[in-house]
Write an enzyme that holds these catalytic residues in place. Structure first.
Site, PDB file in Angstrom:
ATOM      1  N   SER A   1       0.862  -1.279  -0.195  1.00 56.10           N
ATOM      2  CA  SER A   1       0.189   0.036   0.278  1.00 56.10           C
ATOM      3  C   SER A   1       0.717   1.402   0.270  1.00 56.10           C
ATOM      4  O   SER A   1       2.448   1.591  -0.141  1.00 56.10           O
ATOM      5  CB  SER A   1      -0.682  -0.035   1.150  1.00 56.10           C
ATOM      6  OG  SER A   1      -1.353   1.177   1.398  1.00 56.10           O
TER       7      SER A   1
ATOM      8  N   TYR B   1      -2.068  -1.052  10.356  1.00 55.20           N
ATOM      9  CA  TYR B   1      -2.041  -1.046   8.530  1.00 55.20           C
ATOM     10  C   TYR B   1      -0.926  -1.040   8.257  1.00 55.20           C
ATOM     11  O   TYR B   1      -0.078  -1.764   7.543  1.00 55.20           O
ATOM     12  CB  TYR B   1      -3.442  -0.189   8.170  1.00 55.20           C
ATOM     13  CG  TYR B   1      -3.349  -0.685   6.145  1.00 55.20           C
ATOM     14  CD1 TYR B   1      -4.193  -1.901   6.422  1.00 55.20           C
ATOM     15  CD2 TYR B   1      -3.204   0.081   5.508  1.00 55.20           C
ATOM     16  CE1 TYR B   1      -4.535  -1.468   4.224  1.00 55.20           C
ATOM     17  CE2 TYR B   1      -3.744   0.394   4.370  1.00 55.20           C
ATOM     18  CZ  TYR B   1      -3.811  -0.342   3.694  1.00 55.20           C
ATOM     19  OH  TYR B   1      -4.155  -0.967   2.295  1.00 55.20           O
TER      20      TYR B   1
HETATM   21  N1  LIG Z   1      -8.143   0.272  -2.357  1.00 54.34           N
HETATM   22  C1  LIG Z   1      -7.144   0.436  -2.627  1.00 54.34           C
HETATM   23  O1  LIG Z   1      -6.927   1.844  -3.046  1.00 54.34           O
HETATM   24  C2  LIG Z   1      -5.343   0.393  -1.865  1.00 54.34           C
HETATM   25  C3  LIG Z   1      -4.569   0.880  -1.562  1.00 54.34           C
HETATM   26  C4  LIG Z   1      -3.729   0.255  -0.709  1.00 54.34           C
HETATM   27  C5  LIG Z   1      -3.234  -0.943  -0.953  1.00 54.34           C
HETATM   28  N2  LIG Z   1      -4.837  -1.938  -1.442  1.00 54.34           N
HETATM   29  C6  LIG Z   1      -5.165  -3.274  -0.788  1.00 54.34           C
HETATM   30  O2  LIG Z   1      -4.836  -4.077  -2.055  1.00 54.34           O
HETATM   31  C7  LIG Z   1      -5.612  -5.069  -1.342  1.00 54.34           C
HETATM   32  C8  LIG Z   1      -7.200  -5.557  -1.883  1.00 54.34           C
HETATM   33  O3  LIG Z   1      -8.193  -3.972  -1.658  1.00 54.34           O
HETATM   34  P1  LIG Z   1      -9.598  -3.929  -1.743  1.00 54.34           P
HETATM   35  O4  LIG Z   1      -9.794  -2.275  -2.363  1.00 54.34           O
HETATM   36  O5  LIG Z   1      -9.754  -4.699  -3.321  1.00 54.34           O
HETATM   37  O6  LIG Z   1     -10.225  -3.925  -1.105  1.00 54.34           O
HETATM   38  P2  LIG Z   1     -11.303  -4.303  -0.500  1.00 54.34           P
HETATM   39  O7  LIG Z   1     -12.000  -4.536   0.546  1.00 54.34           O
HETATM   40  O8  LIG Z   1     -12.415  -4.309  -1.508  1.00 54.34           O
HETATM   41  O9  LIG Z   1     -11.524  -6.379  -0.828  1.00 54.34           O
HETATM   42  C9  LIG Z   1     -10.987  -7.007  -0.117  1.00 54.34           C
HETATM   43  C10 LIG Z   1     -11.832  -8.244   0.272  1.00 54.34           C
HETATM   44  O10 LIG Z   1     -11.062  -9.264   1.242  1.00 54.34           O
HETATM   45  C11 LIG Z   1     -11.531  -9.907   1.590  1.00 54.34           C
HETATM   46  N3  LIG Z   1     -11.437 -10.557   2.759  1.00 54.34           N
HETATM   47  C12 LIG Z   1     -11.484  -9.754   4.134  1.00 54.34           C
HETATM   48  N4  LIG Z   1     -10.877 -10.443   4.798  1.00 54.34           N
HETATM   49  C13 LIG Z   1     -10.946 -11.696   4.248  1.00 54.34           C
HETATM   50  C14 LIG Z   1     -10.076 -12.938   5.245  1.00 54.34           C
HETATM   51  N5  LIG Z   1      -9.450 -12.835   6.587  1.00 54.34           N
HETATM   52  N6  LIG Z   1     -10.329 -13.747   4.463  1.00 54.34           N
HETATM   53  C15 LIG Z   1     -10.061 -14.397   3.226  1.00 54.34           C
HETATM   54  N7  LIG Z   1     -10.849 -12.856   2.136  1.00 54.34           N
HETATM   55  C16 LIG Z   1     -10.901 -11.837   3.610  1.00 54.34           C
HETATM   56  C17 LIG Z   1     -12.831  -9.271   1.794  1.00 54.34           C
HETATM   57  O11 LIG Z   1     -14.607 -10.001   2.233  1.00 54.34           O
HETATM   58  C18 LIG Z   1     -12.848  -8.377   0.209  1.00 54.34           C
HETATM   59  O12 LIG Z   1     -13.416  -9.761  -0.431  1.00 54.34           O
HETATM   60  C19 LIG Z   1      -5.530  -4.749  -0.287  1.00 54.34           C
HETATM   61  O13 LIG Z   1      -4.423  -5.985   0.047  1.00 54.34           O
HETATM   62  C20 LIG Z   1      -5.725  -3.837   0.390  1.00 54.34           C
HETATM   63  O14 LIG Z   1      -4.999  -3.532   1.164  1.00 54.34           O
HETATM   64  C21 LIG Z   1      -5.778  -1.485  -1.929  1.00 54.34           C
END
Ligand SMILES: NC(=O)c1ccc[n+]([C@@H]2O[C@H](COP(=O)([O-])OP(=O)(O)OC[C@H]3O[C@@H](n4cnc5c(N)ncnc54)[C@H](O)[C@@H]3O)[C@@H](O)[C@H]2O)c1
Length: 258
Positions: free
Chosen positions: A145, A158
């Site tokens: 991230s 986080y």
């Molecule tokens: N969206 C962004 O801008 C952004 C920025 C930095 C990092 N990230 C990283 O990208 C990745 C995906 O993020 P996103 O935005 O798609 O998030 P999101 O919240 O939309 O999706 C996350 C998914 O993980 C699942 N999940 C949560 N806990 C779980 C568990 N214990 N076991 C299995 N599945 C589980 C949730 O149900 C969900 O479907 C994450 O690692 C996040 O930290 C995203």
């Protein structure tokens, strides 16, 4: 097309957002995809959508923070598809209004975020890499991230997990290269998903204009823009790349603070 044919991939948290876009891209490239998702409804919907599009995909309900659940995921993957070539550690949580500065952070919240975001990578790699080695090698993709590389207020748990993910990517790349396992990390920021909506865009105290719109590309990213990079890292096109920490954030984290 077919850059991942004959490969089996596990994508954690593939029920929505970046993980779902990754699963869609992987099946388009010919991979068999295991959707390792905790949310039953999201997992089933993702499986149905991927199959309706002609892909080979199976939902295996998984809590990535739980050892028994991860071990069952690996066993089921081997039973279904005979091996594993790509492990995409994508699942995480951002606990808005629960996460915070260390002095205000409940110990239980700290433990929960570390379990889901970091212990999960340890578990998936601990039980997934032996299967990958047995399958002839492959690619691990971890997810960092902007918090991996810059201080962001109000989310110390986080941030700790995302910094550790980068460090663990480097050490695993060194450790497992000789066994044919490449380990890389994508660090996104500002991707239009539910996580960003809940953590930033819907939070009146969050200065979205400052954080996202000042970025060189001046917009939020789409989950598909991360999925494209994940396909590259999963495929043989990146065969000489390991230990890479790749920014995919529209330039957010290189923008000078003024
Ligand atoms: N969206 C962004 O801008 C952004 C920025 C930095 C990092 N990230 C990283 O990208 C990745 C995906 O993020 P996103 O935005 O798609 O998030 P999101 O919240 O939309 O999706 C996350 C998914 O993980 C699942 N999940 C949560 N806990 C779980 C568990 N214990 N076991 C299995 N599945 C589980 C949730 O149900 C969900 O479907 C994450 O690692 C996040 O930290 C995203």
């Amino acid at each position: 097309m077919n850059r991942l044919s004959s490969k089996t991939a596990i994508i954690t948290g593939a029920g929505r957002g970046i993980g779902l876009a990754g699963a869609q891209a992987f099946v388009r490239e010919g991979a068999k995809v295991v959707i390792a998702e905790i949310n039953e409804d999201l997992g089933r919907q993702a499986e149905a959508a991927l199959r309706a599009a002609g892909g080979e995909a199976t939902f295996v309900r998984t809590d990535v923070s739980d050892s028994a659940s991860v071990q069952a995921l690996m066993a089921r993957t081997e039973q279904l598809y005979g091996g594993l070539h790509i492990l995409y550690n994508n699942a995480s949580v951002f606990l808005n209004r629960q996460d915070g500065p260390v002095t205000e952070l409940a110990e239980a919240t700290w433990a929960r975020v570390l379990a889901i975001n970091l212990h999960s990578i340890f578990l998936c790699c601990k039980y997934g890499i032996p299967l990958m080695v047995k399958s002839g090698g492959g690619a691990v993709i971890n997810t960092g991230s902007s918090a991996s590389v810059m201080g962001i207020p109000g989310c110390d748990a986080y941030t700790a997990t995302k910094g550790a993910t980068v460090a663990l990517t480097r050490s695993m790349a060194v450790e497992y290269g000789k066994q044919g396992i490449r380990v890389n990390c994508i660090y996104p920021a500002g991707i239009a998903t539910e996580m960003v909506k809940a953590s930033s865009l819907d939070d009146p105290s969050f200065d979205a204009a400052y954080f996202f719109r000042r970025a060189p590309l001046g917009r939020l990213g789409e989950p598909e823009e991360i999925a494209n990079l994940a396909v590259f890292l999963a495929s043989d096109e990146s065969s000489y790349i390991t230990g890479a920490i790749l920014r995919a954030d529209g330039g957010t984290t290189v923008t000078p603070i003024s």
